[in-house]
Design an enzyme around this catalytic site. Structure first.
Site, mmCIF file in Angstrom:
data_model
loop_
_atom_site.group_PDB
_atom_site.id
_atom_site.type_symbol
_atom_site.label_atom_id
_atom_site.label_comp_id
_atom_site.label_asym_id
_atom_site.label_seq_id
_atom_site.Cartn_x
_atom_site.Cartn_y
_atom_site.Cartn_z
ATOM 1 C CD GLN A 167 33.088 -18.030 -4.775
ATOM 2 O OE1 GLN A 167 34.278 -18.145 -4.514
ATOM 3 N NE2 GLN A 167 32.564 -18.523 -5.879
ATOM 4 C CG ASN A 168 29.939 -12.288 -7.368
ATOM 5 O OD1 ASN A 168 31.018 -12.888 -7.316
ATOM 6 N ND2 ASN A 168 29.097 -12.423 -8.372
ATOM 7 C CB VAL A 169 31.639 -7.973 -2.178
ATOM 8 C CG1 VAL A 169 32.283 -9.124 -1.414
ATOM 9 C CG2 VAL A 169 32.615 -7.345 -3.170
ATOM 10 C CG HIS A 193 33.691 -14.180 -0.273
ATOM 11 N ND1 HIS A 193 34.186 -14.538 -1.509
ATOM 12 C CD2 HIS A 193 33.799 -15.279 0.507
ATOM 13 C CE1 HIS A 193 34.594 -15.809 -1.457
ATOM 14 N NE2 HIS A 193 34.364 -16.275 -0.262
HETATM 15 N N1 APR Z 1 29.929 -15.832 -17.472
HETATM 16 C C1 APR Z 1 30.294 -16.891 -16.699
HETATM 17 N N2 APR Z 1 31.565 -17.052 -16.215
HETATM 18 C C2 APR Z 1 32.485 -16.131 -16.563
HETATM 19 C C3 APR Z 1 32.175 -15.016 -17.392
HETATM 20 C C4 APR Z 1 30.825 -14.898 -17.848
HETATM 21 N N3 APR Z 1 30.442 -13.884 -18.616
HETATM 22 N N4 APR Z 1 33.311 -14.274 -17.563
HETATM 23 C C5 APR Z 1 34.294 -14.915 -16.854
HETATM 24 N N5 APR Z 1 33.802 -16.026 -16.267
HETATM 25 C C6 APR Z 1 34.500 -16.987 -15.394
HETATM 26 C C7 APR Z 1 35.988 -17.102 -15.614
HETATM 27 O O1 APR Z 1 36.303 -18.045 -16.625
HETATM 28 C C8 APR Z 1 36.475 -17.562 -14.240
HETATM 29 O O2 APR Z 1 36.475 -18.984 -14.150
HETATM 30 O O3 APR Z 1 34.330 -16.533 -14.069
HETATM 31 C C9 APR Z 1 35.421 -16.998 -13.275
HETATM 32 C C10 APR Z 1 35.887 -15.836 -12.404
HETATM 33 O O4 APR Z 1 36.879 -16.328 -11.551
HETATM 34 P P1 APR Z 1 37.610 -15.370 -10.482
HETATM 35 O O5 APR Z 1 38.001 -14.122 -11.143
HETATM 36 O O6 APR Z 1 38.649 -16.211 -9.844
HETATM 37 O O7 APR Z 1 36.437 -15.001 -9.457
HETATM 38 P P2 APR Z 1 35.803 -15.897 -8.282
HETATM 39 O O8 APR Z 1 35.823 -17.339 -8.599
HETATM 40 O O9 APR Z 1 34.496 -15.295 -7.960
HETATM 41 O O10 APR Z 1 36.824 -15.591 -7.070
HETATM 42 C C11 APR Z 1 36.536 -16.153 -5.823
HETATM 43 O O11 APR Z 1 38.358 -14.962 -4.809
HETATM 44 O O12 APR Z 1 39.505 -13.019 -4.925
HETATM 45 C C12 APR Z 1 38.646 -13.735 -4.145
HETATM 46 O O13 APR Z 1 37.003 -13.019 -2.581
HETATM 47 C C13 APR Z 1 37.324 -13.002 -3.940
HETATM 48 O O14 APR Z 1 35.051 -13.827 -4.127
HETATM 49 C C14 APR Z 1 36.329 -13.841 -4.730
HETATM 50 C C15 APR Z 1 36.963 -15.218 -4.706
#
Ligand code: APR
Length: 249
Positions: A102-104, A120
């Site tokens: 999901q990372n850009v 994404h």
């Molecule tokens: N290692 C593993 N997981 C981690 C770490 C780490 N070092 N640090 C944080 N996390 C976890 C957090 O606990 C959280 O559950 O990573 C997750 C990040 O969640 P979000 O910030 O919601 O990111 P993501 O799930 O990628 O978001 C999905 O939402 O905003 C939109 O398009 C954007 O791609 C993104 C999508």
């Protein structure tokens, strides 16, 4: 607990040939890229509706580009961490290995991952709002804000999927195909709340795959996963690789 989960996860991976991985912002956190919903996350500092929607871009493309230029600046200054690197190494170790992100931020590609599905979009790509052509741009800071298409002069937009927009059909169908076909799915560093990405592990589970989650905090997927390991990706993945001990496989 963690060591037992690690060895159970290693057992599952060792006996699998087809692996799919879904990553989110958490895998890049240890590289210094802010997550979205964690403490100091982007959506705690900024309003998504002001910066990551087609309406926001139509209203104020300069503001949106200034924000993406800021994010590009952060990402340009960091490197992949052991979590990214472990996944890049595993691609050559498993007969079938699909990495869905999901990372850009482009850090998986920078770590050497090839069979990569960027659901994404990518922050280092731009799209012409008239011709719909996609081009790479690695300038940080951007030379011109907002940037314009060199061939037709129309406004360029970030090649990123914004809230309220559909994902690229080819990307999402490749992701569902890999999820249906895998024997083990690793779900790393995502809060599992954004769809359709969050549906991929469910598809994998319904197709008989084992689900291994890696996240320091519980998520809505944790109770569904076969193994949910509490820890950081940059620590857990290299340790899992050690447990796996491919030898000369
Ligand atoms: N290692 C593993 N997981 C981690 C770490 C780490 N070092 N640090 C944080 N996390 C976890 C957090 O606990 C959280 O559950 O990573 C997750 C990040 O969640 P979000 O910030 O919601 O990111 P993501 O799930 O990628 O978001 C999905 O939402 O905003 C939109 O398009 C954007 O791609 C993104 C999508």
């Amino acid at each position: 607990m963690e060591n037992r989960d690690l060895s159970r996860a290693a057992d599952l991976l060792r006996s699998a040939r087809r692996i799919a991985v879904l990553t989110g912002a958490g895998i890049s956190a240890e590289s210094g890229v802010p997550t979205f919903r964690g403490p100091h996350g982007l959506w705690r500092q900024f309003r998504a509706e002001d910066l990551a929607t087609p309406e926001a871009f139509a209203r104020d493309p300069k503001l949106v580009w200034e924000w993406y230029d800021w994010r590009r600046g952060i990402i340009a200054g960091v490197v992949p961490n052991p979590g990214h690197r472990t996944l890049a190494e595993w691609e050559a170790r498993f007969p079938e290995f699909a990495l869905i992100t999901q990372n850009v931020d482009g850090l998986h590609a920078k770590a050497g991952s090839q069979n990569l599905i960027e659901l994404h979009g990518n922050i280092w790509k731009m799209r012409c709002t008239k011709e719909d052509t996609v081009s790479d741009d690695f300038d940080s800071p951007l030379k011109k804000i907002p940037p314009f298409c060199p061939s037709c002069g129309a406004l360029l937009r970030p090649h990123i999927v914004w809230f309220g927009e559909s994902l690229d059909t080819t990307m999402i169908s490749r992701a569902f195909a890999a999820s249906s076909a895998c024997e083990v799915m690793l779900v790393i560093g995502t809060s599992s709340v954004v769809y359709p990405a969050a549906a991929l592990p469910i598809r994998a589970g319904e197709s008989g795959a084992k689900i291994i989650e890696v996240n320091p905090d519980p998520t809505p997927l944790s109770s569904y996963a076969d193994i949910s390991i509490r820890g950081k990706a940059g620590d857990i993945l290299p340790r899992l690789a050690e447990c796996l001990d491919f030898g000369d496989r």
